[in-house]
Design a protein around this motif. Structure first.
Motif, PDB file in Angstrom:
ATOM      1  N   UNK A   1      66.507 -20.331 -30.496  1.00  0.00           N
ATOM      2  CA  UNK A   1      67.885 -19.835 -30.423  1.00  0.00           C
ATOM      3  C   UNK A   1      68.057 -18.889 -29.239  1.00  0.00           C
ATOM      4  N   UNK A   2      67.103 -17.996 -29.028  1.00  0.00           N
ATOM      5  CA  UNK A   2      67.212 -17.024 -27.945  1.00  0.00           C
ATOM      6  C   UNK A   2      67.164 -17.704 -26.572  1.00  0.00           C
ATOM      7  N   UNK A   3      66.565 -18.853 -26.499  1.00  0.00           N
ATOM      8  CA  UNK A   3      66.547 -19.593 -25.245  1.00  0.00           C
ATOM      9  C   UNK A   3      67.884 -20.271 -24.990  1.00  0.00           C
ATOM     10  N   UNK A   4      68.535 -20.709 -26.049  1.00  0.00           N
ATOM     11  CA  UNK A   4      69.776 -21.467 -25.923  1.00  0.00           C
ATOM     12  C   UNK A   4      71.017 -20.581 -25.877  1.00  0.00           C
ATOM     13  N   UNK A   5      70.866 -19.340 -26.333  1.00  0.00           N
ATOM     14  CA  UNK A   5      71.993 -18.390 -26.354  1.00  0.00           C
ATOM     15  C   UNK A   5      71.572 -17.140 -25.604  1.00  0.00           C
ATOM     16  N   UNK A   6      72.253 -16.862 -24.509  1.00  0.00           N
ATOM     17  CA  UNK A   6      71.853 -15.748 -23.648  1.00  0.00           C
ATOM     18  C   UNK A   6      72.986 -14.718 -23.524  1.00  0.00           C
ATOM     19  N   UNK A   7      72.626 -13.432 -23.422  1.00  0.00           N
ATOM     20  CA  UNK A   7      73.641 -12.391 -23.283  1.00  0.00           C
ATOM     21  C   UNK A   7      73.806 -11.919 -21.839  1.00  0.00           C
ATOM     22  N   UNK A   8      74.993 -11.426 -21.551  1.00  0.00           N
ATOM     23  CA  UNK A   8      75.224 -10.596 -20.365  1.00  0.00           C
ATOM     24  C   UNK A   8      75.881  -9.322 -20.882  1.00  0.00           C
ATOM     25  N   UNK A   9      75.120  -8.238 -20.877  1.00  0.00           N
ATOM     26  CA  UNK A   9      75.613  -6.994 -21.465  1.00  0.00           C
ATOM     27  C   UNK A   9      76.538  -6.255 -20.505  1.00  0.00           C
ATOM     28  N   UNK A  10      77.310  -5.324 -21.085  1.00  0.00           N
ATOM     29  CA  UNK A  10      78.329  -4.610 -20.332  1.00  0.00           C
ATOM     30  C   UNK A  10      77.747  -3.655 -19.299  1.00  0.00           C
ATOM     31  N   UNK A  11      76.686  -2.937 -19.664  1.00  0.00           N
ATOM     32  CA  UNK A  11      76.194  -1.835 -18.841  1.00  0.00           C
ATOM     33  C   UNK A  11      75.013  -2.277 -17.988  1.00  0.00           C
ATOM     34  N   UNK A  12      75.220  -2.521 -16.684  1.00  0.00           N
ATOM     35  CA  UNK A  12      74.111  -2.960 -15.836  1.00  0.00           C
ATOM     36  C   UNK A  12      73.104  -1.854 -15.552  1.00  0.00           C
ATOM     37  N   UNK A  13      73.441  -0.599 -15.910  1.00  0.00           N
ATOM     38  CA  UNK A  13      72.531   0.507 -15.662  1.00  0.00           C
ATOM     39  C   UNK A  13      71.409   0.552 -16.705  1.00  0.00           C
ATOM     40  N   UNK A  14      71.724   0.156 -17.944  1.00  0.00           N
ATOM     41  CA  UNK A  14      70.728   0.258 -19.004  1.00  0.00           C
ATOM     42  C   UNK A  14      70.139  -1.080 -19.425  1.00  0.00           C
ATOM     43  N   UNK A  15      70.703  -2.198 -18.960  1.00  0.00           N
ATOM     44  CA  UNK A  15      70.226  -3.499 -19.418  1.00  0.00           C
ATOM     45  C   UNK A  15      69.156  -4.102 -18.507  1.00  0.00           C
ATOM     46  N   UNK A  16      68.806  -3.418 -17.417  1.00  0.00           N
ATOM     47  CA  UNK A  16      67.770  -3.903 -16.504  1.00  0.00           C
ATOM     48  C   UNK A  16      66.574  -2.959 -16.539  1.00  0.00           C
ATOM     49  N   UNK A  17      65.380  -3.521 -16.546  1.00  0.00           N
ATOM     50  CA  UNK A  17      64.155  -2.721 -16.566  1.00  0.00           C
ATOM     51  C   UNK A  17      63.980  -2.025 -15.217  1.00  0.00           C
ATOM     52  N   UNK A  18      64.013  -0.686 -15.195  1.00  0.00           N
ATOM     53  CA  UNK A  18      63.948   0.022 -13.912  1.00  0.00           C
ATOM     54  C   UNK A  18      62.605  -0.100 -13.206  1.00  0.00           C
ATOM     55  N   UNK A  19      61.565  -0.541 -13.945  1.00  0.00           N
ATOM     56  CA  UNK A  19      60.226  -0.643 -13.374  1.00  0.00           C
ATOM     57  C   UNK A  19      59.957  -1.999 -12.724  1.00  0.00           C
ATOM     58  N   UNK A  20      60.868  -2.953 -12.907  1.00  0.00           N
ATOM     59  CA  UNK A  20      60.664  -4.303 -12.383  1.00  0.00           C
ATOM     60  C   UNK A  20      61.524  -4.524 -11.144  1.00  0.00           C
ATOM     61  N   UNK A  21      61.051  -5.384 -10.247  1.00  0.00           N
ATOM     62  CA  UNK A  21      61.869  -5.779  -9.103  1.00  0.00           C
ATOM     63  C   UNK A  21      62.954  -6.745  -9.578  1.00  0.00           C
ATOM     64  N   UNK A  22      63.951  -6.932  -8.744  1.00  0.00           N
ATOM     65  CA  UNK A  22      65.038  -7.848  -9.078  1.00  0.00           C
ATOM     66  C   UNK A  22      64.507  -9.261  -9.293  1.00  0.00           C
ATOM     67  N   UNK A  23      63.599  -9.710  -8.440  1.00  0.00           N
ATOM     68  CA  UNK A  23      63.025 -11.051  -8.590  1.00  0.00           C
ATOM     69  C   UNK A  23      62.330 -11.199  -9.935  1.00  0.00           C
ATOM     70  N   UNK A  24      61.564 -10.184 -10.316  1.00  0.00           N
ATOM     71  CA  UNK A  24      60.827 -10.245 -11.580  1.00  0.00           C
ATOM     72  C   UNK A  24      61.776 -10.269 -12.770  1.00  0.00           C
ATOM     73  N   UNK A  25      62.887  -9.529 -12.661  1.00  0.00           N
ATOM     74  CA  UNK A  25      63.878  -9.503 -13.741  1.00  0.00           C
ATOM     75  C   UNK A  25      64.520 -10.879 -13.909  1.00  0.00           C
ATOM     76  N   UNK A  26      64.933 -11.483 -12.802  1.00  0.00           N
ATOM     77  CA  UNK A  26      65.587 -12.794 -12.858  1.00  0.00           C
ATOM     78  C   UNK A  26      64.618 -13.870 -13.343  1.00  0.00           C
ATOM     79  N   UNK A  27      63.345 -13.731 -12.965  1.00  0.00           N
ATOM     80  CA  UNK A  27      62.323 -14.751 -13.302  1.00  0.00           C
ATOM     81  C   UNK A  27      61.715 -14.534 -14.682  1.00  0.00           C
ATOM     82  N   UNK A  28      62.028 -13.410 -15.325  1.00  0.00           N
ATOM     83  CA  UNK A  28      61.338 -13.016 -16.556  1.00  0.00           C
ATOM     84  C   UNK A  28      61.411 -14.081 -17.644  1.00  0.00           C
ATOM     85  N   UNK A  29      62.608 -14.618 -17.898  1.00  0.00           N
ATOM     86  CA  UNK A  29      62.753 -15.628 -18.936  1.00  0.00           C
ATOM     87  C   UNK A  29      62.000 -16.910 -18.613  1.00  0.00           C
TER      88      UNK A  29
END
Length: 544
Positions: A373-401
């Motif tokens: 289910x989590x693979x087929x249903x994905x969220x985009x949360x309101x707050x981009x400041x708290x929904x991204x891991x500050x320790x990861x690069x942008x590439x790693x965040x996008x590639x994480x799933x």
């Protein structure tokens, strides 16, 4: 590139005068400055709006007035005149004395700018005491006065509360109270309503206008919302790539823009299109009998302690999400729309009723089915400041799933990551950065890229474009439309931006106090709303 021609004014009329300002954030002489040769003028009692896309330099220009630039910033040319004095020649102590007392600030994100560990009264009182506007004996009375002026009801009780105990609209009003506490001559408001629903946003802006009218305070409004600039500003300054490319009366810029970039901004803004009558309401034929999600009589009640009064976030909510459609859920803060979306994502469990995904109860999915289910249903949360891991690069965040589900080979995942970054308008160089090095709009693009990386069937989006400037917003919405047509994607969009809903959604559900008060196809709802509350929302958004 065409330069702006400032509106003629004498030195006595200008409260703030910025001339030929250039600001760089790199020691590399070949790096493009963040602000290049910018001119800006704000007169006493005037409202001036700076508009432009993310990275245009508008916030950097404003923060230079406050002396709040990052440590690696260098001002290489220009002057900043305020009240007849050049701020750039003053000592840090002199700048600090002006900041907060003569120049106030209402920043964009209240949760990032209010101390979560301090009560509201302590944070406001600190400003008043520091600038000598209150004593220890009368600070509570003065805090109440300032909160009341900012439109906050029952101010005495609010002084004892922490930021998390207030709604988004009340937190923003607290920032207004802090920014205007010392009756500044100039208030800098940086995207003060971008995260607020339309009715709350209108009240916030009315409150700023009322304070300005009573005190003669000038306002420098930083925004990507051209419709907002048209309604609230006397003059508009358009910035692109660090330059001021056009400036003039708001009506002139919005109705007869001269610079190609200004024309591009006006054409891309759904709010401007709605106000001018040039927008088109979306109309698509969707099979309403084939529902990917169905909500049946769902209620959600919160009760932290046994003696606490229950909080009813949702009451008997029923709605359907046809496959391949875009369903918008709109309403004021606290209406219950985000709670419904969290239950769709299996992040909350209904207190009663049924939340079905393809006929299966979401709340009772077992571990294996939940993973699918989590693979087929994905969220985009309101707050981009708290929904991204500050320790990861942008590439790693996008590639994480992709990495988590081992989709394709490593090389294929890398290529797909490159494609996703390009699709949402981010360069390969951006991919090497961390979230803290990006603007709010850029972070939201990262969040969207991460969500679509899994090729989901359903995307649940909580204010997916509220933090984006109109050009990027148009790009992202076009991307979502294209993906929907190509892959049959379904969207549930939680938003306060009714101009976007008008052009993007197939169905609209209007919520108030936890219940659905009106539901209709987009065209019928906008052309003939049945409920007074719906009409109020449309009027506040300027689209009714």
């Amino acid at each position: 590139m065409m330069r702006a021609t400032p509106v003629p004014a004498s030195s006595e009329e200008a409260l703030l005068r910025v001339e030929n300002l250039t600001i760089s954030f790199s020691s590399d002489p070949n790096a493009a400055p963040a602000v290049l040769g910018a001119d800006l003028e704000v007169r006493r009692g005037e409202v001036v709006a700076i508009v432009g896309e993310s990275g245009s330099g508008k916030t950097t220009l404003a923060m230079s007035v406050l002396g709040l630039l990052a440590g690696n910033a260098r001002i290489t040319t220009g002057s900043i005149g305020f009240g007849g004095a050049d701020l750039l020649t003053q000592s840090p102590k002199q700048r600090a004395a002006i900041r907060g007392s003569r120049v106030g600030l209402v920043p964009q994100d209240p949760m990032s700018n209010l101390n979560p560990m301090m009560r509201i009264g302590d944070q406001l009182g600190e400003v008043l005491l520091r600038h000598g506007r209150a004593t220890r004996q009368n600070v509570v009375r003065e805090c109440c006065r300032v909160l009341e002026r900012a439109g906050i009801p029952d101010p005495e009780s609010r002084l004892r509360q922490f930021p998390h105990q207030l709604s988004g609209g009340l937190r923003q009003r607290v920032l207004i109270a802090i920014g205007t506490a010392c009756d500044p001559e100039l208030l800098i408001a940086d995207e003060p309503t971008s995260a607020l629903d339309v009715t709350v946003a209108a009240r916030i802006l009315d409150q700023i206008a009322e304070i300005s009218s009573k005190t003669g305070m000038a306002v420098l409004l930083i925004t990507h919302d051209l419709g907002l600039a048209a309604e609230r500003a006397d003059r508009v300054v358009v910035m692109q790539h660090g330059r001021v490319v056009e400036a003039g009366p708001a009506a002139q810029i919005l109705e007869h823009p001269e610079h190609p970039y200004s024309r591009q901004l006006v054409a891309a803004d759904p709010g401007v299109r709605a106000r001018s009558g040039t927008s088109r309401i979306r109309h698509r034929d969707v099979d309403a009998t084939d529902c990917i999600v169905e909500v049946r009589g769902v209620s959600k009640t919160y009760q932290r302690k046994r003696r606490d009064t229950p909080v009813h976030a949702n009451r008997e909510v029923s709605l359907k999400v046809p496959r391949g459609s875009t369903v918008a859920i709109v309403g004021e803060s606290g209406s219950g729309k985000t709670t419904i979306s969290r239950m769709m994502l299996k992040l909350e469990t209904p207190s009663s009723g049924s939340m079905l995904f393809e006929g299966n109860e979401i709340a009772t999915l077992d571990r294996q089915k939940t993973a699918e289910f989590r693979k087929r249903v994905q969220p985009v949360f309101q707050d981009p400041y708290s929904s991204l891991n500050p320790m990861m690069t942008v590439r790693a965040i996008v590639r994480e799933g992709l990495d988590h589900y081992r989709i394709g080979t490593r090389d294929e995942r890398e290529r797909k990551t490159d494609e996703l970054l390009e699709q949402v308008g981010l360069s390969a160089e951006m991919g090497r950065r961390h979230p803290a090095q990006l603007s709010g709009g850029q972070r939201q693009r990262v969040a969207i890229a991460r969500a679509v990386s899994m090729d989901p069937e359903l995307l649940v989006c909580d204010e997916p474009v509220s933090a984006l400037d109109v050009l990027v917003q148009q790009q992202v919405l076009d991307l979502l439309r294209d993906m929907q047509e190509q892959k049959g994607l379904t969207y549930v969009v939680i938003t306060h931006d009714l101009a976007v809903v008008r052009e993007f959604a197939d169905y609209v559900y209007v919520m108030r106090d936890g219940s659905i008060v009106e539901a209709a196809e987009t065209a019928r709802l906008f052309e003939a709303p049945q409920e007074e509350y719906t009409r109020q929302l449309l009027t506040a958004a300027g689209v009714g």
